[in-house]
Design a protein around this motif. Structure first.
Motif, PDB file in Angstrom:
ATOM      1  N   ARG A  62       0.829  -1.212   0.000  1.00  0.00           N
ATOM      2  CA  ARG A  62       0.000   0.000   0.000  1.00  0.00           C
ATOM      3  C   ARG A  62       0.865   1.265   0.000  1.00  0.00           C
ATOM      4  N   ASP A  65       1.812   1.608  -3.736  1.00  0.00           N
ATOM      5  CA  ASP A  65       0.690   1.939  -4.624  1.00  0.00           C
ATOM      6  C   ASP A  65      -0.012   3.239  -4.244  1.00  0.00           C
ATOM      7  N   GLN A 174      -4.987 -14.758  -1.746  1.00  0.00           N
ATOM      8  CA  GLN A 174      -5.924 -13.638  -1.732  1.00  0.00           C
ATOM      9  C   GLN A 174      -5.444 -12.509  -2.638  1.00  0.00           C
ATOM     10  N   ASN A 176      -3.164 -12.835  -5.399  1.00  0.00           N
ATOM     11  CA  ASN A 176      -3.208 -13.248  -6.809  1.00  0.00           C
ATOM     12  C   ASN A 176      -2.962 -14.760  -6.870  1.00  0.00           C
ATOM     13  N   HIS A 293      -2.726  -7.099 -17.378  1.00  0.00           N
ATOM     14  CA  HIS A 293      -3.626  -7.721 -16.412  1.00  0.00           C
ATOM     15  C   HIS A 293      -4.241  -6.676 -15.489  1.00  0.00           C
ATOM     16  N   GLN A 294      -5.546  -6.603 -15.526  1.00  0.00           N
ATOM     17  CA  GLN A 294      -6.244  -5.612 -14.714  1.00  0.00           C
ATOM     18  C   GLN A 294      -6.275  -6.061 -13.248  1.00  0.00           C
ATOM     19  N   GLY A 295      -6.102  -5.098 -12.354  1.00  0.00           N
ATOM     20  CA  GLY A 295      -6.165  -5.399 -10.927  1.00  0.00           C
ATOM     21  C   GLY A 295      -4.832  -5.741 -10.311  1.00  0.00           C
ATOM     22  N   LEU A 296      -3.807  -5.983 -11.120  1.00  0.00           N
ATOM     23  CA  LEU A 296      -2.470  -6.296 -10.597  1.00  0.00           C
ATOM     24  C   LEU A 296      -1.627  -5.034 -10.635  1.00  0.00           C
ATOM     25  N   THR A 297      -0.989  -4.713  -9.525  1.00  0.00           N
ATOM     26  CA  THR A 297      -0.173  -3.499  -9.427  1.00  0.00           C
ATOM     27  C   THR A 297       1.259  -3.867  -9.053  1.00  0.00           C
ATOM     28  N   ASP A 300       1.352  -4.970  -5.571  1.00  0.00           N
ATOM     29  CA  ASP A 300       0.926  -6.359  -5.388  1.00  0.00           C
ATOM     30  C   ASP A 300       2.088  -7.321  -5.622  1.00  0.00           C
TER      31      ASP A 300
END
Length: 478
Positions: A62, A65, A174, A176, A293-297, A300
């Motif tokens: 966090r 990001d 949780q 990925n 890939h959406q949702g992966l940062t 992460d």
């Protein structure tokens, strides 16, 4: 009565690793049972620590990001402060865990030493005359110390590592699922050789323990007052030094092997562990940069790498813990073996307790042997009337000392009976019988205390006048 050979008994026990049976685990649990509250609290603390351990990794993601990439300085400061508080709390939990582990191990060790000492006190003279002092001391000291290390180290680390492994894997899936699978693909390569390494470590541990027993026995024999005197009188200093040096050399070699067994495997395993993040970066980079890939940062991926390291670390430690667990079971087995030795001489449930013990002493068809093939006494009959004095003479090994040792039941007859004042001595209360027998042994053996304390050992409530009289009488006979 059977003469106990502890060396042969050790070899029987250590011929193969102990089987993990419900009976063995139950016996181990009985030493934990009096401290169920402390054990439960310790387990809760151990399980709580891994949950705290996951938070810094999650907060790091966090911070990247939401703080750096998101450009939110206030959020960055808040997350860093939260991470700092988690670190402090983790340290406090670690201190509590360490204290509880030490408290439990010391109290369990105390109970085992008391139990062992109390049981050894009840064993017959045959055990001590045939057993080796070095082995007894080893069981009482290093073996029980090893059990204490099992409580503070092996058992605690096993629970902690399993909890850390579980929480890390749950957190990874949780985050990925695909990258979590990539991380755990290496796990089989780490687990497969554990059994082989553990077996070799077990063999070396047994060999090391045998050499320790041998070294302790040599030290006990040659460095005692009587032993060192004989060594000097027969000019065996160099021979005994060579013997000890040889044992020490072998022990050193075995210890080195024991410490390094499985190092090649651990080196290869460590290589896979170090390469793990590269696979995460590769697959994560492909998903993020190529596959969009959406949702992966980036955060992460950073979190997954940190969690993967938390997952591999307990796996590597569990390899060593597995080996230590086997060794600890061996120590428990050695201790339980001594505790299982039968008490050959003890009171009958209806033992007689007369007010006084006077009258004649008689041996009626008394036989005695350590083993049936080598009888020591056979059909001994004699009587000593009250007030009489009897001298027994004969060559060395004829059984003179054995006859006297039978009277206070340091050994029990294998046939016939011994009577005092008309009572079969086996029917008398054992403590009462020995209290009413005065015995002067062949060898003078003072305890490491003052003369006064040694005199009081026979009669703790003796008056000053009785002590002086005892010294005067001793001076007459010396």
């Amino acid at each position: 009565m059977r003469r106990i050979n502890t060396r042969e008994l050790d070899k029987e026990i250590t011929a193969q690793p102990p089987k993990v049976t419900s009976q063995l685990l139950k016996r181990i649990y009985l030493y934990l049972k009096p401290y169920q509250l402390q054990v439960g609290l310790s387990i809760l603390v151990i399980l709580f620590a891994p949950l705290l351990g996951v938070l810094p990794s999650m907060l790091t993601g966090r911070i990247i990001d939401e703080g750096f990439i998101g450009g939110n300085f206030t959020k960055l400061v808040t997350l860093i402060a939260a991470s700092f508080l988690v670190l402090i709390l983790t340290g406090l939990v670690g201190l509590l865990q360490s204290y509880l582990g030490s408290w439990l191990s010391q109290n369990i060790g105390k109970d085992m030493r008391n139990h062992m000492y109390g049981h050894l006190q009840k064993l017959s003279q045959g055990f001590y005359s045939s057993g080796k002092q070095g082995e007894i001391i080893t069981r009482m000291t290093s073996d029980i110390s090893g059990v204490q290390s099992f409580v503070t180290g092996t058992l605690t680390q096993t629970i902690a590592n399993l909890a850390t492994l579980t929480t890390s894997m749950i957190a990874m899936f949780q985050m990925n699922g695909a990258l979590a699978i990539v991380a755990i693909l290496i796990v089989p390569l780490l687990i497969f050789p554990i059994k082989l390494v553990g077996k070799k470590r077990w063999e070396l541990t047994n060999e090391s323990q045998d050499l320790n027993d041998e070294a302790n026995e040599l030290l006990n024999e040659t460095l005692s007052v009587s032993g060192q005197q004989l060594v000097k009188l027969f000019t065996k200093e160099e021979a005994e030094y060579a013997r000890y040096s040889s044992i020490n050399e072998n022990l050193t070699t075995v210890k080195i092997k024991e410490a390094t067994v499985g190092r090649w495997f651990r080196m290869i395993a460590q290589t896979f562990v170090e390469a793990g993040p590269m696979f995460i970066y590769l697959v994560g980079g492909f998903m993020l940069l190529v596959n969009n890939h959406q949702g992966l940062t980036v955060g992460d991926i950073t979190v997954l790498v940190a969690l993967m390291s938390r997952m591999y670390r307990p796996l590597m430690q569990l390899m060593d813990i597995h080996i230590e667990f086997i060794r600890s079971l061996a120590l428990f087995t050695r201790i339980f073996d001594y505790l299982d030795m039968p008490v050959d001489i003890e009171n009958k449930p209806d033992a007689t307790l007369p007010t006084t013990l006077t009258g004649d002493l008689s041996f009626n068809a008394v036989t005695f042997h350590y083993n049936e093939q080598s009888p020591i006494l056979k059909g001994i009959n004699f009587q000593v009337n009250e007030g009489e004095t009897l001298a027994i003479v004969g060559p060395s090994g004829a059984g003179k000392s054995t006859i006297f040792n039978l009277i206070p039941r340091l050994y029990d007859v294998t046939g016939g009976e011994i009577k005092m004042g008309g009572h079969d001595i086996r029917d008398l209360d054992l403590h009462f019988l020995r209290q009413n027998i005065g015995m002067v042994t062949q060898e003078t053996y003072p305890f490491n205390a003052s003369i006064r304390d040694n005199l009081l050992y026979a009669k703790s409530d003796a008056t000053e006048e009785e002590l002086i009289q005892a010294c005067k009488e001793a001076n007459i006979y010396t």
